[in-house]
Scaffold this active site. Structure first.
Site, PDB file in Angstrom:
ATOM      1  N   GLY A 124       0.812  -1.214   0.000  1.00  0.00           N
ATOM      2  CA  GLY A 124       0.000   0.000   0.000  1.00  0.00           C
ATOM      3  C   GLY A 124       0.843   1.259   0.000  1.00  0.00           C
ATOM      4  N   ARG A 125       2.099   1.092   0.383  1.00  0.00           N
ATOM      5  CA  ARG A 125       2.992   2.262   0.372  1.00  0.00           C
ATOM      6  C   ARG A 125       4.427   1.881   0.021  1.00  0.00           C
ATOM      7  NH1 ARG A 125       3.885   3.910   6.639  1.00  0.00           N
ATOM      8  NH2 ARG A 125       3.647   1.857   7.557  1.00  0.00           N
ATOM      9  N   LYS A 145       9.809   2.552   0.761  1.00  0.00           N
ATOM     10  CA  LYS A 145       8.647   2.445   1.652  1.00  0.00           C
ATOM     11  C   LYS A 145       8.195   3.860   2.002  1.00  0.00           C
ATOM     12  CE  LYS A 145       7.044   0.317   5.954  1.00  0.00           C
ATOM     13  NZ  LYS A 145       7.389  -0.653   6.996  1.00  0.00           N
ATOM     14  N   GLY A 158      -0.344   6.125   1.599  1.00  0.00           N
ATOM     15  CA  GLY A 158       0.851   5.647   0.896  1.00  0.00           C
ATOM     16  C   GLY A 158       2.154   6.237   1.421  1.00  0.00           C
ATOM     17  N   ASP A 292       1.112 -11.359   6.465  1.00  0.00           N
ATOM     18  CA  ASP A 292       1.624 -10.465   5.420  1.00  0.00           C
ATOM     19  C   ASP A 292       2.945  -9.835   5.831  1.00  0.00           C
ATOM     20  OD1 ASP A 292      -0.409  -9.255   7.231  1.00  0.00           O
ATOM     21  OD2 ASP A 292       0.349  -7.395   6.385  1.00  0.00           O
ATOM     22  N   ASP A 302       9.414  -5.723   7.598  1.00  0.00           N
ATOM     23  CA  ASP A 302       8.384  -4.766   8.016  1.00  0.00           C
ATOM     24  C   ASP A 302       8.534  -4.338   9.473  1.00  0.00           C
ATOM     25  OD1 ASP A 302       7.406  -4.685   5.500  1.00  0.00           O
ATOM     26  OD2 ASP A 302       5.345  -5.196   6.035  1.00  0.00           O
TER      27      ASP A 302
HETATM   28  P1  AMP Z   1       1.554  -3.266   8.204  1.00  0.00           P
HETATM   29  O1  AMP Z   1       0.769  -3.873   9.307  1.00  0.00           O
HETATM   30  O2  AMP Z   1       2.195  -1.957   8.524  1.00  0.00           O
HETATM   31  O3  AMP Z   1       2.554  -4.225   7.653  1.00  0.00           O
HETATM   32  O4  AMP Z   1       0.533  -2.895   7.022  1.00  0.00           O
HETATM   33  C1  AMP Z   1      -0.575  -3.659   6.679  1.00  0.00           C
HETATM   34  C2  AMP Z   1      -1.116  -3.210   5.349  1.00  0.00           C
HETATM   35  O5  AMP Z   1      -1.473  -1.829   5.383  1.00  0.00           O
HETATM   36  C3  AMP Z   1      -0.161  -3.358   4.177  1.00  0.00           C
HETATM   37  O6  AMP Z   1      -0.915  -3.723   3.058  1.00  0.00           O
HETATM   38  C4  AMP Z   1       0.403  -1.968   4.031  1.00  0.00           C
HETATM   39  O7  AMP Z   1       0.860  -1.708   2.717  1.00  0.00           O
HETATM   40  C5  AMP Z   1      -0.804  -1.114   4.364  1.00  0.00           C
HETATM   41  N1  AMP Z   1      -0.426   0.221   4.853  1.00  0.00           N
HETATM   42  C6  AMP Z   1       0.122   0.530   6.050  1.00  0.00           C
HETATM   43  N2  AMP Z   1       0.322   1.861   6.137  1.00  0.00           N
HETATM   44  C7  AMP Z   1      -0.100   2.401   4.976  1.00  0.00           C
HETATM   45  C8  AMP Z   1      -0.143   3.726   4.449  1.00  0.00           C
HETATM   46  N3  AMP Z   1       0.265   4.775   5.149  1.00  0.00           N
HETATM   47  N4  AMP Z   1      -0.636   3.882   3.203  1.00  0.00           N
HETATM   48  C9  AMP Z   1      -1.068   2.836   2.482  1.00  0.00           C
HETATM   49  N5  AMP Z   1      -1.059   1.583   2.919  1.00  0.00           N
HETATM   50  C10 AMP Z   1      -0.586   1.358   4.146  1.00  0.00           C
HETATM   51 MG    MG Z   2       3.413  -5.041   6.422  1.00  0.00          MG
END
Ligand code: AMP
Ligand code: MG
Length: 550
Positions: A124-125, A145, A158, A292, A302
């Site tokens: 997502g980012r 990232k 993002g 994920d 991550d």
């Molecule tokens: P995480 O738990 O941080 O690994 O993120 C879980 C999901 O949320 C993943 O698909 C990330 O890409 C998405 N995500 C987290 N933060 C953002 C953001 N600021 N913008 C877009 N997608 C995000």
């Molecule tokens: Mg993640």
């Protein structure tokens, strides 16, 4: 912000003729070439089908400025250090310029979050720019990232805030030097833009400086990349992704077949089990072990609301989002690793055609974790090996004692190496016996009133056990000092680096990073970076508690 001196030195003093400026590298895109692409290029949040990725370019930022640069990573890649904080490297690594040969993309993946199926997630980012062949002939992906929205951004922006980017940049490098498998980081670029975040989800959103990390790893593929194809019955795509990963990253397994898929899964189980033993060894708590966030290569991936154990407590997690269930607390990590590989096994059933070989391969997770953890504990205590029930009891009693009064895990093990074990030691009085360990305890009072006699009794057993091994004391200390880091990225140290960087000063980050390159060495001039967490940091945001907001 002032550009960091280290990022700007024209020559790193090694006279590295083989290093080339980033734009002169040859870029490859095997992931993009081998796997099914999303035919739609519209960059809006949506459900994507039958694809492993979507081609998407980073979104430009206002004023990209290089804040930090990892020399070791750039040398590994064959890249020379930038000569300007706002030059071409900042442009590329800030997402403003895509170099010739790069085919940027966001990967599609799904996952189980906190035990529940979450459907499509995806990058997502994060945007992978391209792959490069490093000096050592290995292939690495360069991934930004915080580089802007992708079709997988859902409702989010993002972007990433400086504090979370600094934490990822510092911790991935620290883990590498600790010998823990991890993705790495090449650069940290300030975007010159702000990002709004509600740090503790308590209705207080704030504009914070934004930054982008360039992460580096052979692959960022996660368990979730397979789960998404399996969940939507995209069996051809599932097979193509597995075949690609095996060909590029597990070539020793040979031509893919049902038996090879099972062996490959077994290898993932082993790597994940080994990774958990490492995390437990150094006191690292990932914080968000969703499927994920589990690397198919067994890397730590991550870095979000992670933390380092200070007071030993298996129930501790830095992640406020997980404060209720504590699913991802320190002591649960090995169990969660197993839960996660089981989810991956479920996704791979269509490839193997039968559950039995996957179920058999799963045993490799527990076996590898148990063997590695046992060996690790032996090393942490300075024994040639842990043997029998008496040793198990000694270890269990030690952990019980460490929990009974607040004990800094890192310091406890480090100081244990300094406990004298010669014959005269047993006859010392309790107080002198425990003396070398005193600075590992957070409260002197609790320690004195509750603990000295119990700890002394345990130490007498420990000393006796050490003497059974007949290992010379210097050798015992050496073994222990290689398993027990002296310097870890204590939560408050990362926060101090962030606070300084937000004021334009990169010196704290640079000092901490350079000390963490030698985490097992005594560095007398940096003794204070190995101290217990100071009391002011106990409840300060960022130093003890973090949320997923980043
Ligand atoms: P995480 O738990 O941080 O690994 O993120 C879980 C999901 O949320 C993943 O698909 C990330 O890409 C998405 N995500 C987290 N933060 C953002 C953001 N600021 N913008 C877009 N997608 C995000
Ligand atoms: Mg993640």
């Amino acid at each position: 912000m002032t550009p960091p001196a280290s990022a700007l030195r024209a020559d790193n003093g090694h006279g590295d003729a083989h290093l080339r400026p980033l734009p002169d590298l040859t870029f490859e895109n095997t992931f993009v070439g081998a796997l099914p692409a999303d035919p739609i290029l519209r960059n809006v949040p949506r459900q994507v089908q039958h694809a492993s990725y979507t081609r998407v370019d980073p979104t430009a930022v206002r004023a990209p400025q290089l804040l930090a640069w990892a020399d070791d990573v750039s040398e590994m890649l064959g890249v020379s250090r930038p000569t300007s904080a706002s030059g071409i490297e900042a442009q590329v690594l800030g997402g403003n310029k895509v170099l010739a040969g790069m085919q940027p993309y966001a990967a599609r993946y799904a996952g189980h979050q906190f035990g529940h199926w979450a459907g499509q997630l995806g990058d997502g980012r994060a945007i992978t720019l391209a792959e490069v062949i490093a000096v050592d002939s290995n292939r690495y992906e360069l991934q930004l990232k915080g580089a802007g929205r992708t079709p997988y951004s859902r409702t989010a922006d993002g972007r990433a805030v400086l504090r979370s980017s600094v934490r990822e940049f510092m911790c991935s490098e620290a883990m590498h030097y600790l010998g823990v498998p991890t993705t790495r980081a090449l650069s940290l670029v300030a975007t010159g833009e702000t990002v709004v975040r509600d740090m503790f989800y308590d209705g207080n959103p704030k504009a914070e400086p934004g930054a982008i990390v360039c992460r580096v790893a052979p692959s960022f593929v996660r368990f979730g990349n397979f789960q998404i194809h399996a969940a939507y019955e995209e069996l051809d795509e599932l097979k193509r992704l597995a075949d690609y990963i095996i060909k590029i990253h597990f070539p020793e397994l040979g031509t893919p077949s049902p038996a090879v898929y099972a062996r490959w899964f077994e290898e993932i189980c082993k790597r994940t089990g080994a990774l958990m033993a490492h995390w437990m060894r150094v006191g690292f708590v990932h914080g968000v072990m969703n499927t994920d966030n589990m690397s198919i290569l067994g890397l730590t991936i991550d870095y979000g609301p992670y933390g380092w154990l200070e007071g030993y407590d298996p129930a501790w997690t830095p992640n406020t989002t997980d404060a209720q269930g504590r699913r991802y607390a320190y002591g649960n990590q090995p169990k969660i690793g197993l839960w996660n590989v089981v989810q991956l096994a479920n996704a791979l059933v269509p490839l193997v055609g039968d559950k039995a070989p996957l179920e058999a391969a799963l045993a490799a997770y527990g076996d590898t974790f148990a063997t590695n953890w046992r060996r690790t504990l032996g090393d942490k205590l300075g024994f040639s090996a842990l043997e029998g029930e008496a040793d198990d009891k000694l270890v269990n009693d030690m952990f019980e004692l460490m929990q009974a009064v607040e004990t800094d895990m890192t310091l406890f093990f480090r100081f244990l190496a300094h406990v004298p074990t010669e014959a005269s030691a047993e006859t010392s009085d309790d107080r002198s016996l425990v003396e070398p360990l005193c600075r590992a305890f957070y409260s002197e009072d609790a320690f004195v009133s509750l603990h000295v006699d119990r700890l002394a009794a345990w130490l007498r057993r420990y000393i006796e056990r050490v003497r059974q091994d007949a290992t010379p004391d210097f050798a015992r200390r050496e073994r222990m000092d290689r398993a027990n880091p002296k310097y870890v990225l204590r939560n408050y140290l990362a926060q101090q680096a962030i606070d300084s960087l937000e004021k334009g000063d990169s010196s704290v980050l640079e000092r901490v990073m350079s000390v963490l390159q030698h985490p097992y060495d005594d560095q007398p001039e940096h003794e204070e970076l190995a101290e217990r967490r100071p009391e002011w940091a106990r409840h300060k945001p960022g130093c003890s508690a973090l949320s997923c907001s980043s």
